[in-house]
Motif scaffolding. Structure first.
Motif: not given
Length: 165
Positions: A132-157
């Motif tokens: 996590v870095f402090n160069d992200g957008p508002k409202p938090t100003g944070k950038r959680y830079c994630n490895n995609g291979v560490a995630l799985a995506f579940v579509p809404q519905g």
């Protein structure tokens, strides 16, 4: 005092001082598995990132282009980590989010690049997700830079997968 004890104290002090304001230490992992058990559940690339603190090559994740509403879950234990509404294009080559779901991630400080960085990981299994870095957008100003291979995506519905036990 022995040299080893001095080094332990200094390392602990440096880690404590380097934690950014508001960062919280990693909660104890609620799901423990052996190396062999995790290797049966996740791909070799995911294992390298999640449990050996590796980093995937920038631009290599298909999740970079994912734009649908939904939920991103930990590839290891399937804990929901991010709402797709909090994803944004950071230009870094990794999926980036400005905010995780409540109590989904823990943080710690790593010194792998000598300069302290805030690492974050799944609060349930301890799997390394990114930094996590402090160069992200508002409202938090944070950038959680994630490895995609560490995630799985579940579509809404679609139903979220059950948490692994």
């Amino acid at each position: 005092m022995e040299r080893r004890d001095l080094l332990k104290r200094l390392t602990g002090w440096c880690a404590a001082v380097a934690l950014p304001a508001g960062a919280r230490a990693a909660p104890p992992a609620a799901l423990k598995k052996t190396e062999a058990e995790w290797k049966k559940l996740v791909s070799p690339a995911a294992y390298a990132v999640l449990f050996e603190h590796g980093t995937e090559r920038a631009g290599s994740s298909p999740l970079n282009a994912e734009k649908r509403p939904g939920t991103y879950v930990c590839a290891a234990c399937q804990l929901p980590l991010f709402d797709a509404a909090h994803k944004y294009e950071s230009g870094t080559g990794w999926p980036s989010f400005w905010q995780p779901l409540p109590d989904a991630v823990g943080t710690s400080t790593d010194f792998k690049l000598i300069v302290p960085r805030t690492e974050y990981h799944c609060a349930r299994c301890g799997g390394h997700q990114g930094h996590v870095f402090n160069d992200g957008p508002k409202p938090t100003g944070k950038r959680y830079c994630n490895n995609g291979v560490a995630l799985a995506f579940v579509p809404q519905g679609h139903a979220l997968p059950p948490l692994r036990s």
